[in-house]
Design a protein around this motif. Structure first.
Motif, PDB file in Angstrom:
ATOM      1  N   ARG A 241     -10.078  -4.718   7.101  1.00 46.01           N
ATOM      2  CA  ARG A 241     -11.483  -4.644   6.727  1.00 46.01           C
ATOM      3  C   ARG A 241     -11.606  -3.684   5.535  1.00 46.01           C
ATOM      4  N   VAL A 242     -12.562  -3.978   4.667  1.00 46.02           N
ATOM      5  CA  VAL A 242     -12.881  -3.075   3.556  1.00 46.02           C
ATOM      6  C   VAL A 242     -14.357  -2.718   3.705  1.00 46.02           C
ATOM      7  N   ILE A 243     -14.646  -1.450   3.617  1.00 51.90           N
ATOM      8  CA  ILE A 243     -16.021  -0.982   3.806  1.00 51.90           C
ATOM      9  C   ILE A 243     -16.483  -0.340   2.504  1.00 51.90           C
ATOM     10  N   LYS A 244     -17.628  -0.795   1.999  1.00 52.59           N
ATOM     11  CA  LYS A 244     -18.201  -0.151   0.815  1.00 52.59           C
ATOM     12  C   LYS A 244     -19.646   0.219   1.123  1.00 52.59           C
ATOM     13  N   GLY A 245     -19.951   1.492   0.985  1.00 58.43           N
ATOM     14  CA  GLY A 245     -21.312   1.954   1.269  1.00 58.43           C
ATOM     15  C   GLY A 245     -21.762   1.596   2.674  1.00 58.43           C
ATOM     16  N   GLY A 246     -20.822   1.631   3.629  1.00 58.01           N
ATOM     17  CA  GLY A 246     -21.154   1.367   5.027  1.00 58.01           C
ATOM     18  C   GLY A 246     -21.196  -0.099   5.404  1.00 58.01           C
ATOM     19  N   VAL A 247     -21.026  -0.999   4.453  1.00 57.09           N
ATOM     20  CA  VAL A 247     -21.036  -2.439   4.739  1.00 57.09           C
ATOM     21  C   VAL A 247     -19.593  -2.928   4.893  1.00 57.09           C
ATOM     22  N   VAL A 248     -19.365  -3.686   5.958  1.00 52.54           N
ATOM     23  CA  VAL A 248     -18.004  -4.101   6.307  1.00 52.54           C
ATOM     24  C   VAL A 248     -17.708  -5.496   5.759  1.00 52.54           C
ATOM     25  N   TYR A 249     -16.563  -5.634   5.111  1.00 48.25           N
ATOM     26  CA  TYR A 249     -16.136  -6.923   4.557  1.00 48.25           C
ATOM     27  C   TYR A 249     -14.778  -7.326   5.119  1.00 48.25           C
ATOM     28  N   ASP A 250     -14.621  -8.632   5.299  1.00 44.36           N
ATOM     29  CA  ASP A 250     -13.340  -9.211   5.686  1.00 44.36           C
ATOM     30  C   ASP A 250     -12.683  -9.736   4.393  1.00 44.36           C
ATOM     31  N   PRO A 251     -11.538  -9.162   3.985  1.00 46.68           N
ATOM     32  CA  PRO A 251     -10.931  -9.573   2.705  1.00 46.68           C
ATOM     33  C   PRO A 251     -10.724 -11.084   2.596  1.00 46.68           C
ATOM     34  N   LYS A 252     -10.263 -11.701   3.664  1.00 47.05           N
ATOM     35  CA  LYS A 252      -9.997 -13.142   3.618  1.00 47.05           C
ATOM     36  C   LYS A 252     -11.292 -13.921   3.376  1.00 47.05           C
ATOM     37  N   ALA A 253     -12.360 -13.481   4.039  1.00 49.47           N
ATOM     38  CA  ALA A 253     -13.631 -14.173   3.866  1.00 49.47           C
ATOM     39  C   ALA A 253     -14.153 -14.012   2.435  1.00 49.47           C
ATOM     40  N   LEU A 254     -13.914 -12.826   1.842  1.00 54.55           N
ATOM     41  CA  LEU A 254     -14.338 -12.629   0.433  1.00 54.55           C
ATOM     42  C   LEU A 254     -13.632 -13.627  -0.471  1.00 54.55           C
ATOM     43  N   ILE A 255     -12.324 -13.799  -0.283  1.00 56.79           N
ATOM     44  CA  ILE A 255     -11.582 -14.727  -1.138  1.00 56.79           C
ATOM     45  C   ILE A 255     -11.978 -16.172  -0.826  1.00 56.79           C
TER      46      ILE A 255
END
Ligand SMILES: [Zn+2]
Length: 475
Positions: A457-471
């Motif tokens: 997971r990558v978190i920016k400014g408290g928001v959580v992202y799934d790297p695979k989903a971003l790509i």
């Protein structure tokens, strides 16, 4: 919202995209706790560099508490993210990128002119339109902040777009490069590189850039045989004095020892490359110390050109997983390009396959500078041919490790020192009050630098992202 992002996103890809486009500000009241994780503190040494079985509590966009799981309470209603068997590092910072360039064959016609295949105007339009995807590959790679250290005036618009985009790294920028040489093939009306021939002209260009509130002033210090070094140094000094008067730092591209020293004498605060061909000496180190200057080695970028332009570039596993699929698909265009469209110099490189060597002198310089206490900033020069936005950080950090830095030192250069380069004390560490820019890894980054690519997971400014989903969202 965090519950959705953290819990369900990995199975509901549609929801992932919905979540990742939610502005961070709407997370305001949201609380998130990462429970039972090993926190990595890159700014510290020895046993203090990690805290096992810890809990990190985030409220809105900031970290509010960090401590042992047993004694750190999770607020009622907070979303829980299980950190057991995982490592948490500060979001990484790339101290040297260029968004006006894509990393493909068509992005630097001044060096390799493929206008006959893809006109440069088409390439620059593509890069502008593709910005949301380029932002996402950075986040997916665990890089939550970047410094774009020079480009067209459009760079300032790019920073505005990044500021308004949740799924984007934080961005600092320099405007057009104050350059000793012309690059006419890059000039479509808003050139990234502008030839300056006098101190007056340097001051005038800095004044134009100041209207757009740059984060750095950048000089492209190219010294060719026959050039008057003193005259050039006066131009750099004029740019530096004007930058410093506006409380900005002077970043300089200088890759030879005498040019790098001249840059420091003229006031450079940030050298954006290593010295590549000669060992740095005590005088250089003394000048770095005198200026409190930082240095970004960019060990990979030259070989990126060498591999790509001889048609030997191969994606690493990290690039296959995390790079922009559009760019990856174009990296082997030389395979199918009609022979008459390939510039003769490139055709010769493809035929001759000259040896591509490790950047040995720059690696030795990196180790020497690190040991001398000079702050080293990880940076890729991404956007240049063969150096792709996002996962090229893993190539760069592998080379830094080859140079003799420990994984902790490499991570420090990519976090603590990146924050220094950005002039920000709210980034680059996991501590109460800092912005919640974090990467949750499923492998120990201090055991192997390669594990820095294992973001779950990558978190920016408290928001959580799934790297695979971003790509997946940019395919
Ligand atoms: Zn650069």
């Amino acid at each position: 919202m965090n519950r959705w992002c953290a819990g369900l996103l990995s199975v509901l890809l549609v929801a992932v995209v919905g979540c990742t486009t939610t502005p961070a500000t709407k997370q305001g009241a949201g609380q998130l706790a990462i429970v039972g994780v090993t926190v990595v503190n890159p700014e510290r040494d020895g046993a203090e560099a990690t805290m096992a079985d810890a809990t990190v509590v985030i409220s809105g966009e900031r970290i509010v508490s960090v401590g042992p799981r047993a004694s750190t309470s999770v607020p009622t209603g907070a979303t829980r993210l299980d950190g057991k068997g995982k490592w948490l590092i500060p979001g990484m910072i790339d101290g040297h990128v260029h968004f006006f360039q894509s990393g493909n064959l068509y992005t630097r016609p001044d060096g390799a002119d493929f206008n006959a295949v893809v006109p440069y105007a088409q390439e620059t339009a593509r890069n502008k339109a593709r910005l949301p995807a380029t932002f996402k590959v950075w986040l997916a790679s665990g890089v939550t902040s970047v410094i774009d250290i020079g480009g067209p005036f459009w760079n300032f618009d790019m920073r505005d777009i990044a500021d308004k985009t949740a799924a984007a790294p934080r961005v600092e920028v320099a405007g057009p490069l104050i350059s000793m040489v012309d690059r006419v093939k890059l000039d479509l009306g808003d050139p990234p590189i502008i030839k300056i021939e006098s101190p007056e002209a340097a001051r005038a260009l800095v004044a134009r850039e100041l209207e757009r509130k740059p984060d750095f002033i950048k000089v492209w210090f190219i010294h060719q045989p026959g050039d008057d070094m003193a005259k050039q140094e006066a131009i750099v000094r004029a740019a530096g004095d004007a930058a410093h008067a506006a409380h900005l730092r002077l970043a300089v591209h200088a890759t030879e020892l005498d040019v790098a020293k001249a840059s420091l004498r003229a006031g450079a605060d940030y050298l954006v490359h290593s010295v590549f061909e000669e060992p740095v000496d005590d005088e250089f180190i003394a000048l770095m110390r005198k200026n409190h200057a930082l240095l970004c080695p960019t060990l990979f970028v030259r070989n990126g050109y060498a591999y790509t332009l001889s048609n030997r570039w191969q994606a690493t596993p990290e690039e296959q997983r995390l790079a922009d699929p559009q760019i990856l698909a174009a990296m082997h265009d030389l395979d199918k390009m009609p022979k008459d469209k390939i510039p003769p110099r490139i055709a010769k490189l493809i035929a001759d396959k000259p040896p591509i060597n490790a950047p040995t002198v720059a690696e030795q310089n990196l180790k020497k500078l690190w040991d001398a206490g000079i702050p080293i900033v990880m940076g890729t020069d991404a956007g240049n041919v063969g150096t792709l936005h996002g996962p090229s950080v893993f190539r760069e950090m592998a080379l830094m490790h080859d140079a003799g830095l420990t994984p902790l030192q490499v991570l420090r250069s990519a976090t603590t020192n990146g924050a220094k380069a950005m002039g920000r004390d709210d980034l680059g560490a996991i501590a109460p009050g800092k912005l919640a820019d974090l990467v949750l890894l499923d492998a120990d980054p201090l055991a192997d630098v390669g594990n820095l690519s294992h973001a779950e997971r990558v978190i920016k400014g408290g928001v959580v992202y799934d790297p695979k989903a971003l790509i997946d969202s940019i395919r």
